[in-house]
Scaffold this active site. Structure first.
Site, PDB file in Angstrom:
ATOM      1  N   ASN A 121      85.075   5.796  53.109  1.00  0.00           N
ATOM      2  CA  ASN A 121      85.657   4.686  53.881  1.00  0.00           C
ATOM      3  C   ASN A 121      84.863   4.319  55.127  1.00  0.00           C
ATOM      4  O   ASN A 121      84.920   3.178  55.578  1.00  0.00           O
ATOM      5  CB  ASN A 121      87.094   5.065  54.272  1.00  0.00           C
ATOM      6  CG  ASN A 121      87.627   4.196  55.383  1.00  0.00           C
ATOM      7  OD1 ASN A 121      88.098   3.083  55.139  1.00  0.00           O
ATOM      8  ND2 ASN A 121      87.548   4.669  56.628  1.00  0.00           N
ATOM      9  N   ALA A 125      75.355  -6.835  51.092  1.00  0.00           N
ATOM     10  CA  ALA A 125      74.431  -6.200  50.130  1.00  0.00           C
ATOM     11  C   ALA A 125      74.799  -4.725  49.951  1.00  0.00           C
ATOM     12  O   ALA A 125      74.827  -4.205  48.827  1.00  0.00           O
ATOM     13  CB  ALA A 125      72.995  -6.327  50.616  1.00  0.00           C
ATOM     14  N   ILE A 127      91.401  -7.289  57.450  1.00  0.00           N
ATOM     15  CA  ILE A 127      92.450  -6.330  57.791  1.00  0.00           C
ATOM     16  C   ILE A 127      92.432  -6.133  59.309  1.00  0.00           C
ATOM     17  O   ILE A 127      91.346  -6.058  59.913  1.00  0.00           O
ATOM     18  CB  ILE A 127      92.194  -4.966  57.084  1.00  0.00           C
ATOM     19  CG1 ILE A 127      91.974  -5.145  55.563  1.00  0.00           C
ATOM     20  CG2 ILE A 127      93.315  -3.971  57.385  1.00  0.00           C
ATOM     21  CD1 ILE A 127      93.148  -5.670  54.765  1.00  0.00           C
ATOM     22  N   LYS A 139      77.763  -3.290  50.465  1.00  0.00           N
ATOM     23  CA  LYS A 139      79.067  -3.156  49.781  1.00  0.00           C
ATOM     24  C   LYS A 139      78.938  -3.484  48.295  1.00  0.00           C
ATOM     25  O   LYS A 139      79.557  -2.845  47.444  1.00  0.00           O
ATOM     26  CB  LYS A 139      80.098  -4.078  50.431  1.00  0.00           C
ATOM     27  CG  LYS A 139      80.497  -3.665  51.848  1.00  0.00           C
ATOM     28  CD  LYS A 139      81.126  -2.291  51.889  1.00  0.00           C
ATOM     29  CE  LYS A 139      81.975  -2.061  53.113  1.00  0.00           C
ATOM     30  NZ  LYS A 139      82.455  -0.666  53.212  1.00  0.00           N
ATOM     31  N   THR A 151      82.978  10.494  64.220  1.00  0.00           N
ATOM     32  CA  THR A 151      81.643  10.729  64.795  1.00  0.00           C
ATOM     33  C   THR A 151      81.728  11.434  66.148  1.00  0.00           C
ATOM     34  O   THR A 151      80.710  11.826  66.696  1.00  0.00           O
ATOM     35  CB  THR A 151      80.865   9.403  64.974  1.00  0.00           C
ATOM     36  OG1 THR A 151      81.585   8.594  65.907  1.00  0.00           O
ATOM     37  CG2 THR A 151      80.692   8.657  63.669  1.00  0.00           C
ATOM     38  N   TYR A 178      75.590  -6.105  55.333  1.00  0.00           N
ATOM     39  CA  TYR A 178      76.909  -5.547  54.985  1.00  0.00           C
ATOM     40  C   TYR A 178      77.290  -5.908  53.546  1.00  0.00           C
ATOM     41  O   TYR A 178      77.701  -5.051  52.764  1.00  0.00           O
ATOM     42  CB  TYR A 178      77.923  -6.095  55.989  1.00  0.00           C
ATOM     43  CG  TYR A 178      79.335  -5.604  55.860  1.00  0.00           C
ATOM     44  CD1 TYR A 178      79.700  -4.334  56.327  1.00  0.00           C
ATOM     45  CD2 TYR A 178      80.326  -6.414  55.323  1.00  0.00           C
ATOM     46  CE1 TYR A 178      81.012  -3.898  56.241  1.00  0.00           C
ATOM     47  CE2 TYR A 178      81.642  -5.986  55.235  1.00  0.00           C
ATOM     48  CZ  TYR A 178      81.982  -4.721  55.698  1.00  0.00           C
ATOM     49  OH  TYR A 178      83.287  -4.299  55.610  1.00  0.00           O
TER      50      TYR A 178
HETATM   51  P1  NAP Z   1      87.067   0.787  62.040  1.00  0.00           P
HETATM   52  O1  NAP Z   1      88.474   0.637  62.501  1.00  0.00           O
HETATM   53  O2  NAP Z   1      85.965   0.225  62.855  1.00  0.00           O
HETATM   54  O3  NAP Z   1      86.809   2.345  61.749  1.00  0.00           O
HETATM   55  C1  NAP Z   1      85.559   2.745  61.277  1.00  0.00           C
HETATM   56  C2  NAP Z   1      85.561   4.218  60.944  1.00  0.00           C
HETATM   57  O4  NAP Z   1      84.247   4.577  60.468  1.00  0.00           O
HETATM   58  C3  NAP Z   1      85.845   5.095  62.163  1.00  0.00           C
HETATM   59  O5  NAP Z   1      86.593   6.214  61.780  1.00  0.00           O
HETATM   60  C4  NAP Z   1      84.448   5.493  62.619  1.00  0.00           C
HETATM   61  O6  NAP Z   1      84.398   6.731  63.299  1.00  0.00           O
HETATM   62  C5  NAP Z   1      83.725   5.619  61.289  1.00  0.00           C
HETATM   63  N1  NAP Z   1      82.262   5.489  61.467  1.00  0.00           N
HETATM   64  C6  NAP Z   1      81.613   4.546  62.193  1.00  0.00           C
HETATM   65  N2  NAP Z   1      80.278   4.796  62.190  1.00  0.00           N
HETATM   66  C7  NAP Z   1      80.109   5.920  61.461  1.00  0.00           C
HETATM   67  C8  NAP Z   1      78.967   6.698  61.113  1.00  0.00           C
HETATM   68  N3  NAP Z   1      77.731   6.379  61.546  1.00  0.00           N
HETATM   69  N4  NAP Z   1      79.145   7.810  60.373  1.00  0.00           N
HETATM   70  C9  NAP Z   1      80.383   8.163  59.944  1.00  0.00           C
HETATM   71  N5  NAP Z   1      81.505   7.485  60.251  1.00  0.00           N
HETATM   72  C10 NAP Z   1      81.364   6.370  61.006  1.00  0.00           C
HETATM   73  O7  NAP Z   1      86.860   0.109  60.581  1.00  0.00           O
HETATM   74  P2  NAP Z   1      87.916  -0.305  59.446  1.00  0.00           P
HETATM   75  O8  NAP Z   1      88.206  -1.735  59.603  1.00  0.00           O
HETATM   76  O9  NAP Z   1      89.007   0.674  59.363  1.00  0.00           O
HETATM   77  O10 NAP Z   1      86.973  -0.172  58.163  1.00  0.00           O
HETATM   78  C11 NAP Z   1      87.099   0.875  57.229  1.00  0.00           C
HETATM   79  C12 NAP Z   1      86.346   0.485  55.968  1.00  0.00           C
HETATM   80  O11 NAP Z   1      86.917  -0.702  55.435  1.00  0.00           O
HETATM   81  C13 NAP Z   1      84.874   0.178  56.205  1.00  0.00           C
HETATM   82  O12 NAP Z   1      84.098   0.653  55.130  1.00  0.00           O
HETATM   83  C14 NAP Z   1      84.840  -1.323  56.263  1.00  0.00           C
HETATM   84  O13 NAP Z   1      83.581  -1.822  55.921  1.00  0.00           O
HETATM   85  C15 NAP Z   1      85.902  -1.672  55.255  1.00  0.00           C
HETATM   86  N6  NAP Z   1      86.481  -2.996  55.398  1.00  0.00           N
HETATM   87  C16 NAP Z   1      87.160  -3.347  56.526  1.00  0.00           C
HETATM   88  C17 NAP Z   1      87.703  -4.617  56.618  1.00  0.00           C
HETATM   89  C18 NAP Z   1      88.474  -5.100  57.813  1.00  0.00           C
HETATM   90  O14 NAP Z   1      88.803  -6.294  57.852  1.00  0.00           O
HETATM   91  N7  NAP Z   1      88.818  -4.266  58.758  1.00  0.00           N
HETATM   92  C19 NAP Z   1      87.524  -5.523  55.570  1.00  0.00           C
HETATM   93  C20 NAP Z   1      86.832  -5.131  54.442  1.00  0.00           C
HETATM   94  C21 NAP Z   1      86.324  -3.860  54.370  1.00  0.00           C
HETATM   95  P3  NAP Z   1      84.446   6.792  64.944  1.00  0.00           P
HETATM   96  O15 NAP Z   1      85.873   6.544  65.324  1.00  0.00           O
HETATM   97  O16 NAP Z   1      83.996   8.162  65.238  1.00  0.00           O
HETATM   98  O17 NAP Z   1      83.522   5.718  65.422  1.00  0.00           O
END
Ligand code: NAP
Length: 240
Positions: free
Chosen positions: A83, A150, A181, A152, A37, A148
């Protein structure tokens, strides 16, 4: 049959799971486009040899600009990893419309919109892979995460329907549902709550972004050609 190392688009590749997927696939010789972003996020991707493009899934104009760029310059994408993600946690009684909508926009609406753009490229090639990163929260629910979970859950249902629509063109659509994670998203969890969560995880730890990346790498490979419409869980046994 895909060409070797097809071109990949990963949304939200500047940090966490998306970044781990981008680096892993880059290492395996894929040409990788990652979104962020901010300019800073794009620069950090460029340093790793990943093509960085700005995209805010909560902004209609940003999606339109992104669409144009892909149609003009990147119609050779044949792997999409939806993602990008955010959380806006609150209990239902206190949740604002904005908190609800932002989460829907980034996860559910974003997955639909970006898939629709890239699908056109895949249909022409008669080959493609779409991986949607969902969450264990879709299956087990989580207090304060009605928006969240809902969103997903909606993405997982979307993936199954899309898998049926495009299967005859050798395009597979699957969801990967991580548990907890270690990324910025879970960094705010207090030590006390983390301990409670870990007590419920048979493997007694949070997962690593690289472990999710390895699963994604398999699902986009030729070896995974007969897997579609599935939700693959990666959660240390938290949900089984
Ligand atoms: P993260 O470290 O917070 O990274 C989020 C990513 O999404 C960043 O690259 C961010 O970009 C981007 N993003 C945020 N807002 C956005 C928007 N409005 N438009 C486009 N991109 C946007 O999250 P993560 O833990 O890696 O999560 C990645 C995926 O895995 C997500 O879908 C999350 O729901 C899912 N997930 C994560 C976990 C966990 O425990 N971490 C568990 C289950 C599922 P910027 O850097 O520019 O902000």
């Amino acid at each position: 049959m895909a060409k070797d190392s097809p071109k990949v688009l990963i949304t939200g590749a500047s940090r966490g799971i998306g970044r781990a997927i981008a680096l892993r696939l880059k290492e395996k010789n894929h040409e990788v486009i990652g979104t962020a972003t901010s300019k800073l996020g794009i620069e950090s991707l460029a340093k790793e040899g990943v093509i960085g493009i700005e995209l805010d899934l909560n902004n209609k104009k940003s999606i339109e600009t992104f669409n144009k760029l892909l149609v003009n310059e990147h119609t050779d994408i044949s792997v999409l990893i939806n993602n990008a993600g955010i959380t806006r946690d609150n209990i239902v009684l206190r949740m604002t419309d904005d908190e609800w909508m932002e989460v829907m926009n980034v996860h559910l609406n974003g997955t639909f919109k970006i898939s629709k753009i890239v699908l056109k490229f895949m249909l022409k090639k008669r080959w493609g892979r779409i991986i949607n990163i969902t969450s264990v929260s879709a299956s087990i629910g989580n207090k304060g995460q009605s928006n969240y979970s809902a969103a997903k859950s909606g993405v997982e249902a979307f993936s199954r329907s899309l898998a049926k629509e495009v299967g005859s063109r050798a395009i597979t659509v699957n969801s990967v549902a991580p548990g907890y994670i270690e990324t910025d998203m879970t960094e705010g969890i207090t030590a006390e709550i983390k301990k409670e969560i870990i007590n419920q995880i048979p493997l007694s730890r949070f997962g690593r972004a690289e472990e999710v990346a390895e699963l994604v790498e398999f699902l986009i490979s030729e070896e995974a050609s007969y897997i579609t419409g599935q939700t693959i869980h990666i959660n240390g046994g938290l949900y089984m």
